[in-house]
Design a protein around this motif. Structure first.
Motif, PDB file in Angstrom:
ATOM      1  N   PRO A   1     -25.218  35.449 -18.953  1.00 57.75           N
ATOM      2  CA  PRO A   1     -24.119  35.893 -18.102  1.00 57.75           C
ATOM      3  C   PRO A   1     -24.650  36.412 -16.767  1.00 57.75           C
ATOM      4  O   PRO A   1     -25.838  36.728 -16.634  1.00 57.75           O
ATOM      5  N   SER A   2     -23.771  36.494 -15.798  1.00 59.71           N
ATOM      6  CA  SER A   2     -24.149  37.099 -14.522  1.00 59.71           C
ATOM      7  C   SER A   2     -24.556  38.553 -14.748  1.00 59.71           C
ATOM      8  O   SER A   2     -24.077  39.214 -15.670  1.00 59.71           O
ATOM      9  N   ALA A   3     -25.438  39.042 -13.898  1.00 60.30           N
ATOM     10  CA  ALA A   3     -25.937  40.410 -14.046  1.00 60.30           C
ATOM     11  C   ALA A   3     -24.809  41.417 -13.849  1.00 60.30           C
ATOM     12  O   ALA A   3     -23.886  41.195 -13.062  1.00 60.30           O
ATOM     13  N   ASN A   4     -24.897  42.505 -14.596  1.00 55.92           N
ATOM     14  CA  ASN A   4     -23.947  43.623 -14.474  1.00 55.92           C
ATOM     15  C   ASN A   4     -22.523  43.287 -14.917  1.00 55.92           C
ATOM     16  O   ASN A   4     -21.605  44.059 -14.639  1.00 55.92           O
ATOM     17  N   LEU A   5     -22.329  42.166 -15.600  1.00 52.33           N
ATOM     18  CA  LEU A   5     -20.992  41.820 -16.078  1.00 52.33           C
ATOM     19  C   LEU A   5     -20.464  42.891 -17.028  1.00 52.33           C
ATOM     20  O   LEU A   5     -19.292  43.272 -16.961  1.00 52.33           O
ATOM     21  N   PHE A   6     -21.322  43.371 -17.913  1.00 52.50           N
ATOM     22  CA  PHE A   6     -20.900  44.388 -18.876  1.00 52.50           C
ATOM     23  C   PHE A   6     -20.340  45.619 -18.158  1.00 52.50           C
ATOM     24  O   PHE A   6     -19.252  46.099 -18.461  1.00 52.50           O
ATOM     25  N   GLY A   7     -21.082  46.112 -17.167  1.00 47.63           N
ATOM     26  CA  GLY A   7     -20.663  47.314 -16.463  1.00 47.63           C
ATOM     27  C   GLY A   7     -19.455  47.111 -15.572  1.00 47.63           C
ATOM     28  O   GLY A   7     -18.543  47.952 -15.534  1.00 47.63           O
ATOM     29  N   THR A   8     -19.409  46.001 -14.848  1.00 47.23           N
ATOM     30  CA  THR A   8     -18.293  45.766 -13.924  1.00 47.23           C
ATOM     31  C   THR A   8     -16.991  45.508 -14.671  1.00 47.23           C
ATOM     32  O   THR A   8     -15.922  45.909 -14.208  1.00 47.23           O
ATOM     33  N   PHE A   9     -17.064  44.859 -15.830  1.00 49.30           N
ATOM     34  CA  PHE A   9     -15.846  44.649 -16.612  1.00 49.30           C
ATOM     35  C   PHE A   9     -15.301  45.990 -17.102  1.00 49.30           C
ATOM     36  O   PHE A   9     -14.092  46.225 -17.099  1.00 49.30           O
ATOM     37  N   GLN A  10     -16.192  46.869 -17.520  1.00 43.48           N
ATOM     38  CA  GLN A  10     -15.773  48.196 -17.955  1.00 43.48           C
ATOM     39  C   GLN A  10     -15.157  48.997 -16.808  1.00 43.48           C
ATOM     40  O   GLN A  10     -14.112  49.635 -16.961  1.00 43.48           O
ATOM     41  N   ARG A  11     -15.797  48.975 -15.661  1.00 39.64           N
ATOM     42  CA  ARG A  11     -15.339  49.796 -14.534  1.00 39.64           C
ATOM     43  C   ARG A  11     -14.057  49.274 -13.900  1.00 39.64           C
ATOM     44  O   ARG A  11     -13.172  50.053 -13.544  1.00 39.64           O
ATOM     45  N   ASN A  12     -13.957  47.956 -13.746  1.00 41.74           N
ATOM     46  CA  ASN A  12     -12.885  47.391 -12.932  1.00 41.74           C
ATOM     47  C   ASN A  12     -11.678  46.883 -13.708  1.00 41.74           C
ATOM     48  O   ASN A  12     -10.587  46.805 -13.158  1.00 41.74           O
ATOM     49  N   LEU A  13     -11.857  46.530 -14.993  1.00 39.60           N
ATOM     50  CA  LEU A  13     -10.767  45.864 -15.703  1.00 39.60           C
ATOM     51  C   LEU A  13     -10.331  46.527 -16.999  1.00 39.60           C
ATOM     52  O   LEU A  13      -9.141  46.593 -17.297  1.00 39.60           O
ATOM     53  N   ILE A  14     -11.272  47.017 -17.768  1.00 39.94           N
ATOM     54  CA  ILE A  14     -10.968  47.360 -19.157  1.00 39.94           C
ATOM     55  C   ILE A  14      -9.937  48.482 -19.288  1.00 39.94           C
ATOM     56  O   ILE A  14      -9.149  48.500 -20.231  1.00 39.94           O
ATOM     57  N   SER A  15      -9.905  49.392 -18.345  1.00 36.57           N
ATOM     58  CA  SER A  15      -8.966  50.516 -18.437  1.00 36.57           C
ATOM     59  C   SER A  15      -7.514  50.080 -18.289  1.00 36.57           C
ATOM     60  O   SER A  15      -6.598  50.775 -18.736  1.00 36.57           O
ATOM     61  N   SER A  16      -7.289  48.932 -17.668  1.00 36.05           N
ATOM     62  CA  SER A  16      -5.916  48.472 -17.433  1.00 36.05           C
ATOM     63  C   SER A  16      -5.442  47.442 -18.452  1.00 36.05           C
ATOM     64  O   SER A  16      -4.339  46.917 -18.338  1.00 36.05           O
ATOM     65  N   ILE A  17      -6.280  47.160 -19.468  1.00 36.43           N
ATOM     66  CA  ILE A  17      -5.939  46.123 -20.445  1.00 36.43           C
ATOM     67  C   ILE A  17      -5.634  46.764 -21.789  1.00 36.43           C
ATOM     68  O   ILE A  17      -6.425  47.557 -22.298  1.00 36.43           O
ATOM     69  N   THR A  18      -4.520  46.419 -22.380  1.00 39.56           N
ATOM     70  CA  THR A  18      -4.180  46.926 -23.708  1.00 39.56           C
ATOM     71  C   THR A  18      -4.844  46.069 -24.779  1.00 39.56           C
ATOM     72  O   THR A  18      -5.193  44.906 -24.542  1.00 39.56           O
ATOM     73  N   SER A  19      -4.985  46.640 -25.970  1.00 38.81           N
ATOM     74  CA  SER A  19      -5.646  45.918 -27.065  1.00 38.81           C
ATOM     75  C   SER A  19      -4.865  44.682 -27.500  1.00 38.81           C
ATOM     76  O   SER A  19      -5.435  43.728 -28.022  1.00 38.81           O
ATOM     77  N   SER A  20      -3.551  44.709 -27.297  1.00 47.16           N
ATOM     78  CA  SER A  20      -2.723  43.562 -27.703  1.00 47.16           C
ATOM     79  C   SER A  20      -2.604  42.523 -26.597  1.00 47.16           C
ATOM     80  O   SER A  20      -1.875  41.547 -26.740  1.00 47.16           O
ATOM     81  N   ASN A  21      -3.331  42.729 -25.518  1.00 48.37           N
ATOM     82  CA  ASN A  21      -3.279  41.817 -24.379  1.00 48.37           C
ATOM     83  C   ASN A  21      -3.643  40.391 -24.791  1.00 48.37           C
ATOM     84  O   ASN A  21      -4.636  40.166 -25.483  1.00 48.37           O
ATOM     85  N   GLN A  22      -2.831  39.429 -24.379  1.00 46.86           N
ATOM     86  CA  GLN A  22      -3.104  38.022 -24.692  1.00 46.86           C
ATOM     87  C   GLN A  22      -3.515  37.274 -23.430  1.00 46.86           C
ATOM     88  O   GLN A  22      -2.837  36.354 -22.965  1.00 46.86           O
ATOM     89  N   THR A  23      -4.651  37.689 -22.885  1.00 45.40           N
ATOM     90  CA  THR A  23      -5.235  37.022 -21.726  1.00 45.40           C
ATOM     91  C   THR A  23      -6.672  36.667 -22.033  1.00 45.40           C
ATOM     92  O   THR A  23      -7.426  37.505 -22.546  1.00 45.40           O
ATOM     93  N   ALA A  24      -7.037  35.443 -21.733  1.00 39.21           N
ATOM     94  CA  ALA A  24      -8.436  35.030 -21.816  1.00 39.21           C
ATOM     95  C   ALA A  24      -8.996  35.071 -20.404  1.00 39.21           C
ATOM     96  O   ALA A  24      -8.528  34.352 -19.523  1.00 39.21           O
ATOM     97  N   TYR A  25      -9.985  35.949 -20.185  1.00 37.41           N
ATOM     98  CA  TYR A  25     -10.596  36.111 -18.868  1.00 37.41           C
ATOM     99  C   TYR A  25     -11.763  35.130 -18.774  1.00 37.41           C
ATOM    100  O   TYR A  25     -12.810  35.315 -19.389  1.00 37.41           O
ATOM    101  N   ILE A  26     -11.557  34.087 -18.002  1.00 39.62           N
ATOM    102  CA  ILE A  26     -12.472  32.939 -18.003  1.00 39.62           C
ATOM    103  C   ILE A  26     -13.655  33.164 -17.073  1.00 39.62           C
ATOM    104  O   ILE A  26     -13.499  33.623 -15.940  1.00 39.62           O
ATOM    105  N   LEU A  27     -14.831  32.789 -17.575  1.00 38.44           N
ATOM    106  CA  LEU A  27     -16.055  32.808 -16.790  1.00 38.44           C
ATOM    107  C   LEU A  27     -16.436  31.357 -16.488  1.00 38.44           C
ATOM    108  O   LEU A  27     -16.717  30.584 -17.414  1.00 38.44           O
ATOM    109  N   PRO A  28     -16.429  30.939 -15.224  1.00 35.54           N
ATOM    110  CA  PRO A  28     -16.904  29.588 -14.904  1.00 35.54           C
ATOM    111  C   PRO A  28     -18.323  29.399 -15.433  1.00 35.54           C
ATOM    112  O   PRO A  28     -19.155  30.306 -15.358  1.00 35.54           O
ATOM    113  N   VAL A  29     -18.587  28.220 -15.966  1.00 37.48           N
ATOM    114  CA  VAL A  29     -19.886  27.950 -16.591  1.00 37.48           C
ATOM    115  C   VAL A  29     -20.624  26.878 -15.802  1.00 37.48           C
ATOM    116  O   VAL A  29     -20.053  25.835 -15.450  1.00 37.48           O
TER     117      VAL A  29
END
Length: 394
Positions: free
Chosen positions: A212-240
């Motif tokens: 994965p790209s560097a710092n993905l773990f940290g940036t996902f936590q900081r920028n996105l995870i707080s606004s997503i509920t556990s029942s969220n039905q979104t697949a956050y796609i990473l271009p490969v």
């Protein structure tokens, strides 16, 4: 006249007692210090972990009854608190070494299912143990699971002491897919095992030979995870993307865009399997330091993206799909029918080590592909009953 004794016997006894106690304390300190040194060297000359009774006496099988499954063979999962985001992946023994690069690039947990069989069991167990003992980042981050055929006798597997200072002499000739006879690689059994046994709110499902790209773990936590509920039905796609086997793997989007060896994943094998990602659009997005959703996609077959999603609402993989074909896209198809939204992240990506080429597939691939294509038709019909109110189809 005799000289007076300036030191009384009780004082001497007290002094000797205190001396003995101090010596004992010092001895304990030295022993503890020596143990700390050994721990710091990370047990480089002795082995803590032997083949567990759970492996030798495996009894739990997958849904088909063809494979024994043993979760967390080193008991490391018990040491970790539930995570926000974890990688789930799978491998055979000959790709286990990829965990070294992956554990150094990724800051979170990694749940990996290892498939083995026959004479390869000895090597798979030994290499897993060696990686776990000799590399601190693997011990701290990786949870190992084991899957092997019920016909495989492992009770007499010899134990090899791990010495991290000596190069291994045990080798494996195993190759993915080319397992021989009637044995078929159970992708989805492995994926489900890795997924179900890791304690995490969100999972990144990917292949072990990707980074994965560097710092993905940290940036996902900081920028996105707080606004997503556990029942969220979104697949956050990473271009490969993919690059040459021995080339450097870009760590940032800037590096990726400047790397002339990079091309979209599966470009030489199945462009339609990835083109919906819209690589040109992604490359020309405005620059942003924050990780965020860039745009949404409309899923159509046979698009099979790699993604981050909430674990609690995610459909499991269908374990009937084995070997090559439809094992991943069947789950993506069900996500689509279940109502999932597919959203591309702006700065995150994955890179596969090595270019995928048709010549690199095993000789019996087309036979397996046809078999799984027929199964996929049955699978799609079953989804109509499972989601009777859905207006979507595959």
């Amino acid at each position: 006249m005799r000289p007076r004794c300036l030191v009384s016997i009780p004082n001497v006894i007290l002094f000797l007692l205190v001396s003995v106690i101090m010596l004992q304390i010092f001895h304990v300190y030295l022993m503890q210090h020596q143990e700390d040194i050994q721990n710091e060297r990370h047990h480089r000359t002795s082995s803590r972990y032997r083949i567990s009774p759970e492996v030798r006496n495996a009894y739990r099988t997958d849904s088909s009854g063809y494979y024994f499954i043993v979760q967390d063979i080193f008991g490391s999962g018990k040491q970790h608190a539930p995570a926000d985001l974890a990688i789930v992946t799978h491998t055979t023994s000959n790709h286990l070494q990829n965990l070294l690069h992956l554990s150094r690039r990724w800051e979170g947990l990694i749940s990996v299912s290892v498939f083995t069989h026959g004479q390869d069991v000895e090597f798979a167990l030994h290499l897993s143990q060696r990686l776990y003992e000799c590399y601190k980042e693997i011990e701290q981050k990786v949870i190992f699971h084991l899957v092997f055929p019920v016909s495989c006798n492992i009770t007499n597997i010899p134990y090899h002491q791990v010495n991290c200072d000596v190069e291994d002499t045990i080798k494996s000739s195993n190759k993915n897919f080319e397992l021989g006879g009637k044995l078929r690689y159970p992708h989805n059994v492995l994926r489900n095992l890795a997924l179900k046994t890791v304690e995490a709110r969100f999972i990144l499902a990917m292949d072990i030979d990707m980074l994965p790209s560097a710092n993905l773990f940290g940036t996902f936590q900081r920028n996105l995870i707080s606004s997503i509920t556990s029942s969220n039905q979104t697949a956050y796609i990473l271009p490969v993307f993919e690059t040459g086997e021995n080339y450097n793997i870009p760590s940032t989007k800037d590096e990726l865009l400047q790397d002339k060896n990079i091309q979209p994943f599966y470009a030489n094998v199945c462009q339609k399997c990835q083109y919906i990602t819209d690589y040109d659009r992604w490359k020309h997005l405005g620059k942003s330091e924050a990780l965020d959703v860039a745009y949404d996609l409309q899923w159509t077959h046979p698009y099979e993206p790699f993604y981050i999603a909430s674990k609690s609402s995610l459909p499991l993989y269908d374990e009937r799909f084995k070997q090559y074909g439809f094992n991943r896209v069947s789950q993506i198809c069900e996500m689509h029918v279940a109502g999932y939204k597919f959203s591309v992240l702006n700065n995150a990506f994955l890179v596969h080590k090595g270019y995928k080429n048709k010549s690199g597939f095993y000789w019996d691939k087309e036979k397996d592909h046809l078999k799984n294509r027929a199964l996929y038709k049955i699978f799609k019909e079953e989804l109509k009953s499972k989601y009777p109110n859905s207006q979507r189809h595959c």
